[in-house]
Design a protein around this motif. Structure first.
Motif, mmCIF file in Angstrom:
data_model
loop_
_atom_site.group_PDB
_atom_site.id
_atom_site.type_symbol
_atom_site.label_atom_id
_atom_site.label_comp_id
_atom_site.label_asym_id
_atom_site.label_seq_id
_atom_site.Cartn_x
_atom_site.Cartn_y
_atom_site.Cartn_z
ATOM 1 N N PRO A 204 0.806 -1.224 0.000
ATOM 2 C CA PRO A 204 0.000 0.000 0.000
ATOM 3 C C PRO A 204 0.838 1.272 0.000
ATOM 4 N N ARG A 205 1.954 1.277 0.739
ATOM 5 C CA ARG A 205 2.789 2.471 0.768
ATOM 6 C C ARG A 205 3.351 2.779 -0.610
ATOM 7 N N GLN A 206 3.713 1.739 -1.353
ATOM 8 C CA GLN A 206 4.210 1.957 -2.706
ATOM 9 C C GLN A 206 3.133 2.569 -3.596
ATOM 10 N N ARG A 207 1.898 2.128 -3.429
ATOM 11 C CA ARG A 207 0.809 2.661 -4.241
ATOM 12 C C ARG A 207 0.535 4.122 -3.898
ATOM 13 N N VAL A 208 0.544 4.435 -2.618
ATOM 14 C CA VAL A 208 0.304 5.816 -2.212
ATOM 15 C C VAL A 208 1.404 6.725 -2.737
ATOM 16 N N LEU A 209 2.642 6.311 -2.599
ATOM 17 C CA LEU A 209 3.764 7.116 -3.085
ATOM 18 C C LEU A 209 3.684 7.299 -4.599
ATOM 19 N N THR A 210 3.326 6.246 -5.301
ATOM 20 C CA THR A 210 3.194 6.343 -6.758
ATOM 21 C C THR A 210 2.075 7.306 -7.143
ATOM 22 N N ASP A 247 -6.235 18.092 -7.629
ATOM 23 C CA ASP A 247 -7.383 17.667 -8.429
ATOM 24 C C ASP A 247 -7.157 16.258 -8.976
ATOM 25 N N LEU A 248 -5.991 16.022 -9.552
ATOM 26 C CA LEU A 248 -5.665 14.682 -10.063
ATOM 27 C C LEU A 248 -5.628 13.656 -8.937
ATOM 28 N N LEU A 249 -5.073 14.047 -7.791
ATOM 29 C CA LEU A 249 -4.968 13.106 -6.677
ATOM 30 C C LEU A 249 -6.348 12.717 -6.152
ATOM 31 N N SER A 250 -7.255 13.663 -6.048
ATOM 32 C CA SER A 250 -8.587 13.353 -5.530
ATOM 33 C C SER A 250 -9.309 12.343 -6.417
ATOM 34 N N ILE A 251 -9.097 12.434 -7.724
ATOM 35 C CA ILE A 251 -9.761 11.508 -8.650
ATOM 36 C C ILE A 251 -9.043 10.166 -8.682
ATOM 37 N N SER A 252 -7.716 10.181 -8.813
ATOM 38 C CA SER A 252 -6.965 8.934 -8.926
ATOM 39 C C SER A 252 -6.999 8.143 -7.626
ATOM 40 N N ALA A 253 -6.878 8.814 -6.479
ATOM 41 C CA ALA A 253 -6.933 8.109 -5.197
ATOM 42 C C ALA A 253 -8.308 7.497 -4.959
ATOM 43 N N THR A 254 -9.353 8.210 -5.372
ATOM 44 C CA THR A 254 -10.699 7.654 -5.232
ATOM 45 C C THR A 254 -10.864 6.411 -6.087
ATOM 46 N N ALA A 255 -10.404 6.492 -7.341
ATOM 47 C CA ALA A 255 -10.500 5.322 -8.222
ATOM 48 C C ALA A 255 -9.719 4.147 -7.663
ATOM 49 N N ALA A 256 -8.489 4.394 -7.201
ATOM 50 C CA ALA A 256 -7.684 3.312 -6.638
ATOM 51 C C ALA A 256 -8.315 2.739 -5.376
ATOM 52 N N GLY A 257 -8.874 3.601 -4.534
ATOM 53 C CA GLY A 257 -9.499 3.124 -3.310
ATOM 54 C C GLY A 257 -10.743 2.296 -3.569
ATOM 55 N N VAL A 258 -11.569 2.715 -4.550
ATOM 56 C CA VAL A 258 -12.772 1.951 -4.874
ATOM 57 C C VAL A 258 -12.403 0.588 -5.457
ATOM 58 N N VAL A 259 -11.376 0.548 -6.288
ATOM 59 C CA VAL A 259 -10.920 -0.733 -6.830
ATOM 60 C C VAL A 259 -10.406 -1.627 -5.707
ATOM 61 N N ARG A 260 -9.706 -1.033 -4.757
ATOM 62 C CA ARG A 260 -9.186 -1.809 -3.630
ATOM 63 C C ARG A 260 -10.312 -2.425 -2.813
ATOM 64 N N PHE A 342 -5.578 1.012 3.825
ATOM 65 C CA PHE A 342 -6.170 0.103 4.811
ATOM 66 C C PHE A 342 -7.367 -0.667 4.261
ATOM 67 N N GLY A 343 -7.506 -0.724 2.947
ATOM 68 C CA GLY A 343 -8.627 -1.448 2.365
ATOM 69 C C GLY A 343 -8.585 -2.928 2.644
ATOM 70 N N HIS A 344 -7.390 -3.481 2.905
ATOM 71 C CA HIS A 344 -7.282 -4.918 3.177
ATOM 72 C C HIS A 344 -7.960 -5.295 4.495
ATOM 73 N N TRP A 345 -8.123 -4.320 5.385
ATOM 74 C CA TRP A 345 -8.849 -4.613 6.620
ATOM 75 C C TRP A 345 -10.328 -4.880 6.342
ATOM 76 N N VAL A 346 -10.861 -4.229 5.302
ATOM 77 C CA VAL A 346 -12.277 -4.399 4.958
ATOM 78 C C VAL A 346 -12.479 -5.651 4.123
ATOM 79 N N PRO A 350 -4.781 -10.272 1.893
ATOM 80 C CA PRO A 350 -3.437 -9.884 2.331
ATOM 81 C C PRO A 350 -3.052 -8.535 1.759
ATOM 82 N N ARG A 351 -2.179 -7.823 2.446
ATOM 83 C CA ARG A 351 -1.814 -6.459 2.050
ATOM 84 C C ARG A 351 -1.166 -6.410 0.680
ATOM 85 N N GLY A 352 -0.423 -7.452 0.309
ATOM 86 C CA GLY A 352 0.276 -7.424 -0.971
ATOM 87 C C GLY A 352 -0.504 -8.010 -2.115
#
Length: 389
Positions: A204-210, A247-260, A342-346, A350-352
């Motif tokens: 997850p940290r790698q994804r956030v940093l990316t 603006d880009l982060l709000s859209i891309s992070a939302t998309a990544a989080g929903v997929v997660r 923290f989507g893996h908690w839901v 596994p985290r990876g």
């Protein structure tokens, strides 16, 4: 049957707001509280009911400050023989043109009223002239002076326009601005899809940093094109780049989080909401107050609409009235990044684990290569020959 319905809904989402563009409670100022200003308020209320939300200001300086603070889109300063339209094309070229047209309509109606009143006065003077025909010459001279004064008073109401906050000279209609904002939604979805599906980003940290790095670099490219090449974002370069990144982060992070959280199907859901609802309801090409009632609120609570408004506030109005839009983008970004971390908690995966992958981390089971021999089962039953002991 589902695909035609989706296409129909997508076309409706874009075409309906565009086909119903009209002023609805657009904040506009009126300078002064005299009779002329009161007549203007009555004329605007009567001619376009519900079109304008009128605010009274004591003088032009107060109206200018309100325009720069994004309290109103423009203001009318009305004097005896002129109407001055204070507008801000940077706030919305379409609204600025609307205010100019309405100002001309007010001037035409005022001119007609003056002409009718002067016609009535001329008729009264003519009757007085006939009654004074038999009077001494001094009275006749006084009546002639009154006639000449009345003739000289006839004049047309003039309309003057002052652009308090002008838009970039290279983008007089705001086309480059809106054309630069709309692709951000699709680019954000692509960044989110890449981060969630790239096999090299297991943690997850790698994804956030990316996500953070990709959005910052992409926003820099957008700024270099929109301003460096086309000149559409002329002020506050660092703040403008930061808003593009958020603006880009709000859209891309939302998309990544929903997929997660939902798996690969979440990518289609986030794309549909951001593109077909967010872009269509953003009001970037006109103004939120020009859209159908309710659509403006929905659009400003989604990243495309909030991002376009915040970018306009930052670029031309020193960030005035941008706190609410900033909060919307920050909220979507935080929620998306939290889901990525923290989507893996839901989901209980596994985290990876990549979305759609097996527990071992492989998308598909390994297949034997060419020329390899499959090993025989360890517990295969051997055939016994007759007579064997």
């Amino acid at each position: 049957m589902a695909l035609p319905l989706v296409i129909t809904a997508a076309v409706l989402a874009f075409a309906w707001p565009a086909g119903r563009i009209s002023p609805r409670e657009v904040p506009v100022g009126i300078v002064g509280t005299g009779p002329a200003s009161q007549h203007a308020v009555e004329a605007l209320t009567r001619a376009k009911p519900g079109a304008f939300d009128l605010h009274l200001y004591a003088n032009r300086q107060a109206a200018r400050s309100a325009i720069k603070n994004r309290d109103v889109y423009g203001a009318y300063a009305i004097s005896g023989r002129s109407i001055t339209v204070l507008k801000a094309t940077a706030a919305s070229p379409s609204v600025a043109q609307l205010l100019t047209d309405v100002g001309q309509q007010l001037a035409d109606k005022a001119t007609e009223q003056i002409a009718r009143q002067e016609a009535v006065d001329a008729h009264s003077r003519a009757r007085a002239h006939k009654q004074a025909a038999a009077t001494p010459g001094a009275v006749q001279q006084k009546a002639a002076r009154q006639d000449s004064a009345g003739a000289d008073s006839s004049a047309q109401i003039l309309v003057k326009t002052i652009d308090v906050v002008p838009i970039a000279a290279e983008d007089p209609r705001g086309v480059v601005f809106s054309s630069s904002v709309f692709p951000l939604t699709i680019c954000g979805i692509l960044i989110g899809a890449f981060v969630t599906m790239a096999r090299g980003l297991a943690r997850p940290r790698q994804r956030v940093l990316t996500l953070l790095v990709a959005c910052a670099v992409a926003a820099l490219g957008v700024y270099l094109v929109a301003q460096g090449f086309l000149g559409a974002l002329p002020h506050h370069p660092v703040a403008t780049w930061a808003i593009l990144s958020l603006d880009l982060l709000s859209i891309s992070a939302t998309a990544a989080g929903v997929v997660r959280l939902l798996g690969p199907g979440g990518l289609g859901l986030s794309a549909a909401v951001m593109v077909f609802v967010g872009n269509a309801f953003s009001g970037a090409t006109s103004a939120p107050e020009m859209l159908p009632e309710g659509v403006d609120y929905v659009g400003q609570w989604l990243p495309p609409g909030a991002g376009a408004s915040l970018l306009r506030d930052t670029t031309y109005f020193d960030g005035n009235s941008g706190a609410g839009h900033l909060a919307v983008l920050a909220l979507w970004s935080v929620c998306g990044l939290t889901a990525v971390m923290f989507g893996h908690w839901v989901t209980g995966k596994p985290r990876g684990t990549q979305p759609g992958a097996t527990a071992s981390g492989e998308l598909l089971p390994a297949l034997p290569g060419s020329g390899e021999v499959l090993p025989a089962p360890r517990h295969a039953h051997a055939h016994r020959r007759d007579g064997d002991g």
